[in-house]
Structure formats: C-alpha cells, structure tokens
Scaffold this motif. Structure first.
Motif, PDB file in Angstrom:
ATOM      1  N   GLY A  32      40.672  36.773  -7.375  1.00 14.14           N
ATOM      2  CA  GLY A  32      40.211  36.048  -8.551  1.00 14.14           C
ATOM      3  C   GLY A  32      38.731  35.723  -8.535  1.00 14.14           C
ATOM      4  O   GLY A  32      38.254  35.012  -9.426  1.00 14.14           O
TER       5      GLY A  32
ATOM      6  N   ARG B  53      36.050  37.651  -9.070  1.00 14.48           N
ATOM      7  CA  ARG B  53      35.350  38.200 -10.231  1.00 14.48           C
ATOM      8  C   ARG B  53      35.758  37.474 -11.520  1.00 14.48           C
ATOM      9  O   ARG B  53      34.923  37.236 -12.400  1.00 14.48           O
ATOM     10  N   ALA B  54      37.041  37.123 -11.619  1.00 10.37           N
ATOM     11  CA  ALA B  54      37.510  36.413 -12.810  1.00 10.37           C
ATOM     12  C   ALA B  54      36.843  35.042 -12.919  1.00 10.37           C
ATOM     13  O   ALA B  54      36.473  34.598 -14.015  1.00 10.37           O
ATOM     14  N   LEU B  55      36.687  34.351 -11.779  1.00  8.74           N
ATOM     15  CA  LEU B  55      36.031  33.044 -11.800  1.00  8.74           C
ATOM     16  C   LEU B  55      34.565  33.174 -12.189  1.00  8.74           C
ATOM     17  O   LEU B  55      34.039  32.349 -12.948  1.00  8.74           O
TER      18      LEU B  55
ATOM     19  N   LEU C  78      33.273  35.498 -14.065  1.00  6.42           N
ATOM     20  CA  LEU C  78      33.245  35.772 -15.504  1.00  6.42           C
ATOM     21  C   LEU C  78      33.557  34.519 -16.309  1.00  6.42           C
ATOM     22  O   LEU C  78      33.019  34.322 -17.402  1.00  6.42           O
ATOM     23  N   GLN C  79      34.402  33.655 -15.766  1.00  4.63           N
ATOM     24  CA  GLN C  79      34.711  32.414 -16.469  1.00  4.63           C
ATOM     25  C   GLN C  79      33.475  31.518 -16.552  1.00  4.63           C
ATOM     26  O   GLN C  79      33.230  30.883 -17.585  1.00  4.63           O
ATOM     27  N   PHE C  80      32.696  31.457 -15.480  1.00  2.00           N
ATOM     28  CA  PHE C  80      31.437  30.712 -15.517  1.00  2.00           C
ATOM     29  C   PHE C  80      30.521  31.270 -16.599  1.00  2.00           C
ATOM     30  O   PHE C  80      29.840  30.520 -17.308  1.00  2.00           O
TER      31      PHE C  80
ATOM     32  N   LEU D 209      31.470  32.942 -19.308  1.00  2.00           N
ATOM     33  CA  LEU D 209      32.045  32.715 -20.634  1.00  2.00           C
ATOM     34  C   LEU D 209      31.785  31.302 -21.137  1.00  2.00           C
ATOM     35  O   LEU D 209      31.656  31.081 -22.344  1.00  2.00           O
ATOM     36  N   VAL D 210      31.703  30.340 -20.229  1.00  2.00           N
ATOM     37  CA  VAL D 210      31.435  28.958 -20.639  1.00  2.00           C
ATOM     38  C   VAL D 210      30.114  28.874 -21.384  1.00  2.00           C
ATOM     39  O   VAL D 210      29.979  28.140 -22.374  1.00  2.00           O
TER      40      VAL D 210
ATOM     41  N   THR E 185      28.612  20.162 -17.242  1.00  2.00           N
ATOM     42  CA  THR E 185      29.468  21.252 -17.716  1.00  2.00           C
ATOM     43  C   THR E 185      28.658  22.419 -18.268  1.00  2.00           C
ATOM     44  O   THR E 185      29.109  23.568 -18.215  1.00  2.00           O
TER      45      THR E 185
ATOM     46  N   PRO F 111      27.389  26.359 -14.809  1.00  2.00           N
ATOM     47  CA  PRO F 111      27.661  27.808 -14.862  1.00  2.00           C
ATOM     48  C   PRO F 111      26.426  28.674 -14.626  1.00  2.00           C
ATOM     49  O   PRO F 111      26.458  29.595 -13.800  1.00  2.00           O
TER      50      PRO F 111
ATOM     51  N   TRP G 152      25.475  31.133 -11.174  1.00  2.00           N
ATOM     52  CA  TRP G 152      25.067  32.538 -11.245  1.00  2.00           C
ATOM     53  C   TRP G 152      23.694  32.740 -10.608  1.00  2.00           C
ATOM     54  O   TRP G 152      23.477  33.704  -9.871  1.00  2.00           O
TER      55      TRP G 152
END
Length: 277
Positions: A104, A106-108, A110-112, A114-115, A149, A153, A157
C-alpha cells in the motif's frame, strides 16, 4: 554585430522581463503608497506619489485603534504550531516512504497527492463538524490541525524526494555501529536533511500565515488571524483604503522578511528535494 546583439537582447529579453517585473510588483508598490497616504487625502486627491504627501497616520491608527497586533500574535501561534506538527509528521512519514517497502506504499503516496487536488472549501464543512463535536472549534489547536491537513501532503512528497537522495548505506552503517532505526534517523539522516527540512518548514509557515478560509470558518472571536482581521477593516458603508492598505502591508511583513532572509536556503532545499536519488 555587438550593437545589433545588444539591441536584440534588449528588445527580446530585458524589456519583456522589466515589464513582467513591473506588472508583478505594481500592486504591491501601490499598496505601500496607499498605506502612506492619509485617508482624507485619498478621498480628496487620490494616492500620494511623492514623499510630501506621505504619513504614518494609517499605521498609527492600525496599532492604536484596532487589535491588529493581537491578531498577528494569533497568526504567529497558528503558523508556528502548524510548522511543528507538519514537520514532525512529514519527516517521519518521508523517512518511512523512502526507506521501507510495504504493502500500500504507492497507494498512500497517491492519496497524499490526491488531497492536494481537492479545493480547500470542500474540506471546511467536515472539519467544522468534527471540531465542533470534539470541542476545538475557534481554538489555536483547531486551526493548527486544519492548516496541517493542507500542508502535510506536499511536505511529505517534498521530503520523501529529499531523503531518497541520501544514500541508504549511511543508515546501514549507523545501525551496524549500534544505532537503532530511530537513532539513525536522528543522528544521521536529520543533520543531512536540514536544508530540505528548513525549506519545507518555511513553505508550511508561509502557507499557514496566509491562509484565509480555514481562519474565517473555523476561527472566531477567540482566535482571529491576520487575514481575517484585514477583512474586518472593510466597513459596511465605506472602506478606509489607507487603513486597509496598512493592514495588508503589516500583515505581509513577517512572511516577506522570513522569505528574504532564507530565500537562498529555500531555493536550494527545493532544488535538492526535486532530485530523485
């Protein structure tokens, strides 16, 4: 040839760059001139362009007749608190994303990402409901968490790319010498990542200092930051442009001075953080 080359550079480079600089700086220069012109003179003759018509009357009234200095104190608390929370979370998360390979990951990441794609206004209502239920609405803690918040993110990165540029062999050597994973992070990685951490902290500070929507919606009487205080200077039936301009100048001063003091470190940290290791 030299004359033709100079004219070519003048017409194609220097003059366009000068025009862009004037367009970018023009509003700020006009803001400063407006703040130095007494309100009565603005209504009668317009903004004073010469020192003969300048005065610090607007700044005096801003400090003596409003609570602007207290509002700056609230902004400072919120901005510094956001920096602390943002850096603690971002540094540890960046180290984990850089050094570990887990399900997970890469998914996490990408979630950062997407925020940051969602407008801030979409997050205000959920945050308002949550903070009202847990009792931190109109508090420094609430605004710090709300600003975090949006700051965390991008910071994750940025710092992940920076930590990736630090060789993993340094961690391994430290752990062979007896350091735990956390000790290796504290004694080896953090000193090497100081430029990236500083530049990220400056980004978080400036973002939190200039934030308006969260401060307007999640703040109130107890915690009113500079951005909201400037908006309250606009009256219902009239606008005192001189006082409003003075508030804008004073409100922008801390972030501007901070950027000027550390701009070289900021640019260096952003550049190094962009290099993929």
């Amino acid at each position: 040839m030299n004359r033709a080359s100079f004219l070519s550079r003048l017409l194609t480079v220097h003059l366009p760059v000068l025009a862009i600089v004037l367009i970018a700086l023009g509003p700020f220069l006009w803001l400063i001139l407006t703040s130095l012109t007494p309100s009565a003179d603005i209504a009668a003759r317009g903004v004073a362009l010469t020192p003969q018509g300048w005065s610090i009357d607007n700044y005096t009234r801003l400090i003596e007749q409003t609570s602007f200095l207290g509002n700056m104190g609230h902004s400072l608390i919120v901005a510094l608190g956001t920096v602390v929370v943002g850096l603690v979370v971002s540094v540890t998360a960046a180290y984990a994303f850089s050094r570990f390979r887990f399900f997970g990951r890469r998914a996490l990441m990408l979630q950062f990402l997407l925020v940051n794609m969602f407008p801030v206004v979409l997050l205000i209502l959920p945050l308002f409901i949550i903070m009202r239920k847990i009792g931190i609405l109109d508090t420094h803690v609430g605004l710090i968490l709300a600003n975090a918040t949006t700051a965390i993110p991008f910071a994750v990165w940025m710092l992940t790319s920076y930590v990736n540029a630090i060789p993993k062999s340094l961690d391994e050597a430290a752990m062979i010498d007896g350091c735990s994973r956390l000790k290796a992070l504290r004694r080896v990685i953090l000193p090497l990542a100081v430029p990236g951490i500083i530049s990220t902290g400056i980004y978080i500070f400036i973002t939190a200092w200039n934030e308006y929507l969260y401060a307007l919606t999640l703040g109130g009487r107890n915690v009113r930051t500079v951005t909201v205080a400037i908006q309250t200077l606009i009256g219902e039936y009239q606008i005192e442009w001189g006082l409003l301009a003075a508030g804008g100048v004073v409100g922008a001063l801390p972030a501007t001075l901070l950027f000027l003091l550390v701009q070289r470190r900021l640019v260096g940290g952003l550049t190094q953080g962009a290099v993929k290791g």
